[in-house]
Design a protein around this motif. Structure first.
Motif, PDB file in Angstrom:
ATOM      1  N   THR A  70      -2.236  13.685   3.612  1.00  0.00           N
ATOM      2  CA  THR A  70      -1.161  13.093   4.416  1.00  0.00           C
ATOM      3  C   THR A  70       0.068  13.984   4.346  1.00  0.00           C
ATOM      4  OG1 THR A  70      -0.481  11.751   2.514  1.00  0.00           O
ATOM      5  CG2 THR A  70      -1.949  10.733   4.122  1.00  0.00           C
ATOM      6  N   SER A  92       7.942   0.069   7.190  1.00  0.00           N
ATOM      7  CA  SER A  92       7.002   0.030   8.316  1.00  0.00           C
ATOM      8  C   SER A  92       5.824   0.955   8.059  1.00  0.00           C
ATOM      9  CB  SER A  92       7.710   0.420   9.616  1.00  0.00           C
ATOM     10  OG  SER A  92       8.223   1.738   9.535  1.00  0.00           O
ATOM     11  N   MET A  94       3.596   0.616   5.791  1.00  0.00           N
ATOM     12  CA  MET A  94       3.167   0.608   4.399  1.00  0.00           C
ATOM     13  C   MET A  94       2.368  -0.657   4.097  1.00  0.00           C
ATOM     14  SD  MET A  94       6.503   2.025   2.287  1.00  0.00           S
ATOM     15  CE  MET A  94       5.587   1.871   0.752  1.00  0.00           C
ATOM     16  N   ASP A  95       1.499  -0.574   3.096  1.00  0.00           N
ATOM     17  CA  ASP A  95       0.813  -1.750   2.580  1.00  0.00           C
ATOM     18  C   ASP A  95       1.861  -2.709   2.023  1.00  0.00           C
ATOM     19  OD1 ASP A  95      -0.515  -3.589   0.848  1.00  0.00           O
ATOM     20  OD2 ASP A  95      -2.235  -2.237   0.760  1.00  0.00           O
ATOM     21  N   PRO A  96       1.849  -3.997   2.417  1.00  0.00           N
ATOM     22  CA  PRO A  96       2.850  -4.946   1.915  1.00  0.00           C
ATOM     23  C   PRO A  96       2.925  -4.989   0.389  1.00  0.00           C
ATOM     24  CG  PRO A  96       1.602  -5.914   3.713  1.00  0.00           C
ATOM     25  CD  PRO A  96       0.938  -4.610   3.395  1.00  0.00           C
ATOM     26  N   ASP A  97       1.785  -4.725  -0.270  1.00  0.00           N
ATOM     27  CA  ASP A  97       1.792  -4.755  -1.735  1.00  0.00           C
ATOM     28  C   ASP A  97       2.580  -3.586  -2.338  1.00  0.00           C
ATOM     29  OD1 ASP A  97       0.252  -7.020  -1.714  1.00  0.00           O
ATOM     30  OD2 ASP A  97      -1.647  -5.935  -1.834  1.00  0.00           O
ATOM     31  N   GLU A  98       2.895  -2.573  -1.528  1.00  0.00           N
ATOM     32  CA  GLU A  98       3.624  -1.412  -2.032  1.00  0.00           C
ATOM     33  C   GLU A  98       5.057  -1.337  -1.505  1.00  0.00           C
ATOM     34  OE1 GLU A  98       1.301   2.055  -1.170  1.00  0.00           O
ATOM     35  OE2 GLU A  98      -0.060   1.696  -2.859  1.00  0.00           O
ATOM     36  N   ALA A  99       5.481  -2.386  -0.799  1.00  0.00           N
ATOM     37  CA  ALA A  99       6.824  -2.384  -0.223  1.00  0.00           C
ATOM     38  C   ALA A  99       7.909  -2.364  -1.299  1.00  0.00           C
ATOM     39  CB  ALA A  99       7.001  -3.604   0.684  1.00  0.00           C
ATOM     40  N   GLU A 136       6.361   6.344   0.465  1.00  0.00           N
ATOM     41  CA  GLU A 136       4.997   6.589   0.956  1.00  0.00           C
ATOM     42  C   GLU A 136       4.269   7.625   0.118  1.00  0.00           C
ATOM     43  OE1 GLU A 136       5.677   5.607   5.720  1.00  0.00           O
ATOM     44  OE2 GLU A 136       5.814   7.672   4.977  1.00  0.00           O
TER      45      GLU A 136
END
Length: 604
Positions: A70, A92, A94-99, A136
């Motif tokens: 990436t 935006s 991103m996985d919600p668990d990593e916000a 990210e």
């Protein structure tokens, strides 16, 4: 075992407006590379980074990231349409668990994720874009001027994070200290060519100068060869016309080779010209206090600014550095305290928001319509330090070409806007210059020149900057604004401040007394609790001694200001120089002695 490159560019060619930006460009970015991407403003650094990110498509060639890798790009002007808050934009995709990572990064970069996108400043939007990229955590990060609009605390946080990352990154920055601390490789864009060195930015200038020396030697050899061949052609061609036409064609090829060589771009012709000399004492502030909306900016602040001082104001974003300078200039009224200005002040201001520039105006109009430059908008002349200059000629001093003179300001890059503002500023005579974040977007060569010019400027400088190297090179005094109204004056630049402070910024609530004063008390002679009669007498005597020495120094400086003194009387010049050095040394010692005795008197 060979490493698989994170990113590979092959045979890239790109043209803008008919002019080639790159031709036959090939390069690779390896895992864990930490690359400084350097070059003059307008050389194509940001364009190359956008090609690497896949945001700009090259005319020919390929851009190939490794499978599964990436690539993240920090946008300078992120598109936040459709997002209500800065945090919404940052999380935006991103996985919600990593916000939660955005919250962590936001704390380090010091921006509020709940901030409204509609009212966010350019700096806040850029910090949100940087937070998004850092959260990210891509395998390859492309960072275009990430330190712009960050204060020193946030820059140091980012520096620490990038030192610890396992990702590779390519970095564009004007911040020498940041580049030196982080990079291991250097990509240098020069006249459409991209060269790579397996050394960090700390070795860049030596490498660049070596390449330029070799280029100059090759050009010199080519010129000598052309002269020799041309002389032969004049003297012998008629007798040997048939069998020597090949040699004539070779001469034509040599001339074509020389014509194809691209001249190195010069540096901007920067010069600050001091106007009438100000009084020796420029600004005297005593007991200044100021609050805005219940927030204390300064409390009981004292500062004396002497002619020739270079005073830097440092501290976190929002602490009130610009507000304090406006108070010192008399533009903002303090809640308490007194302010006195010296005589004959002629002030020029370089503002960080570039609000002095109308984005819809052309570069031409920005100069000829400036009332400070005597422009009325109907002329092709601009007054430069009292002398008329053609607008285009003057713009060329700042590396703008003929076509750009009629271009709108909004079409310029950040660095070009900074150069245009410097062009306006330097056309004026002044004896007090205020520079609010002048280093943002300027290339390193222009920064070097600006530092040299400020060193030679005969007036006084008030400076706000988060560039640590720039502060060290320019500042003679640092005012550290540490929050809750605490502003402390330290001798020297950023590194001197840190040495006296015992580290970086510490919140005022955890440091009620400035460490600089503690250090001085510790270094002073042992106190026995009371002053002797001799010490009391000396303390009373020293202010008169200091005033006398200051007056003698002023007279000697006035004498040495005569440009013909050395020619007319070298012995007198040398005697005055030696006397000036001796009195300056004595004055410094007297001031240190007075400070130690004054502290002892306050404790007895």
């Amino acid at each position: 075992m060979a490493r698989t490159p994170l990113l590979q560019l092959s045979d890239i060619a790109l043209t803008f407006g008919g002019d080639p930006v790159f031709e036959d460009l090939s390069l690779v970015v390896q895992p864990a590379d930490r690359v400084a991407l350097v070059g003059r403003n307008g050389s194509g650094k940001s364009t190359l980074m956008k090609v690497m990110a896949g945001l700009v498509e090259a005319d020919t060639g390929t851009v190939v990231p490794a499978p599964g890798v990436t690539v993240g790009y920090m946008e300078q002007d992120p598109d936040m349409k459709g997002f209500a808050t800065l945090g919404d934009y940052a999380v935006s995709g991103m996985d919600p668990d990593e916000a939660y990572k955005v919250e962590m990064v936001a704390e380090g970069l010091k921006f509020d994720p709940a901030g409204d996108v509609a009212t966010a400043s350019g700096g806040e939007r850029r910090r949100a874009a940087l937070a998004k990229l850092m959260a990210e955590a891509p395998e390859l990060m492309l960072l275009d001027e990430p330190t712009n609009h960050l204060d020193i605390e946030a820059v140091q946080w980012l520096e620490t994070e990038l030192k610890q990352t396992k990702a590779g990154f390519v970095l564009i920055s004007h911040d020498r200290a940041f580049l030196t601390a982080l990079t291991r490789q250097t990509l240098w864009i020069d006249r459409g060519q991209v060269r790579r060195a397996e050394e960090g930015f700390d070795r860049f200038e030596a490498w660049r100068d070596k390449l330029w020396d070799e280029e100059d030697q090759q050009r010199h050899k080519l010129n000598r060869k052309i002269k020799a061949e041309a002389r032969w052609a004049v003297e012998g061609i008629s007798a040997r016309r048939k069998r020597n036409m090949g040699r004539v064609r070779a001469l034509q090829d040599l001339r074509a080779e020389r014509a194809a060589q691209i001249k190195r771009q010069g540096t901007a012709a920067l010069t600050f010209e001091a106007g009438q000399q100000s009084g020796r004492k420029v600004i005297e502030a005593k007991g200044l206090s100021k609050s805005f909306d219940g927030k204390q900016i300064v409390r009981d602040f004292d500062l004396t600014v002497q002619r020739g001082d270079r005073i830097a104001f440092v501290g976190p974003n929002g602490v009130g550095k610009t507000s304090l300078i406006k108070m010192l200039l008399g533009e903002v009224e303090p809640d308490a305290g007194t302010l006195k200005h010296g005589t004959n002040l002629d002030i020029a201001v370089f503002d960080q928001g570039r609000v002095q520039l109308d984005p819809e105006a052309t570069l031409w109009d920005s100069l000829v319509n400036d009332p400070a430059l005597g422009g009325a908008g109907k002329s092709d002349q601009v007054m430069v330090q009292g002398n008329p200059r053609h607008v285009v000629s003057y713009l060329k001093d700042f590396l703008f070409d003929d076509a750009q003179a009629r271009a709108q300001v909004k079409s310029l890059s950040g660095g070009e806007k900074a150069r245009l503002l410097l062009a306006r500023l330097m056309a004026r005579n002044s004896n007090l210059i205020v520079l609010d974040e002048p280093t943002n977007d300027l290339d390193i060569e222009t920064l070097d020149l600006l530092q040299d010019i400020l060193g030679e400027y005969d007036g006084t400088v008030l400076l706000v900057s988060h560039d640590r190297d720039f502060l060290d090179r320019v500042a003679t005094t640092t005012v550290a604004m540490e929050g809750q109204g605490q502003a402390v004056v330290y001798a020297g630049g950023w590194s001197d401040y840190r040495a006296q402070r015992g580290g970086d910024f510490v919140e005022a609530k955890t440091a009620s007394k400035p460490l600089a004063k503690k250090d001085k008390a510790k270094d002073a002679p042992k106190q026995n609790g009371k002053m002797s009669f001799t010490e009391k007498h000396r303390l009373a005597e020293l202010p008169g001694v200091i005033d006398r020495l200051s007056a003698e120094i002023a007279k000697l400086e006035e004498l040495l200001a005569d440009p013909e003194l050395f020619t007319k009387s070298p012995a007198k010049f040398q005697k005055a120089t030696d006397a000036l050095v001796e009195r300056q040394t004595t004055l410094a010692a007297s001031e240190d002695e007075w400070l130690a005795l004054e502290e002892k008197a306050s404790e007895s």
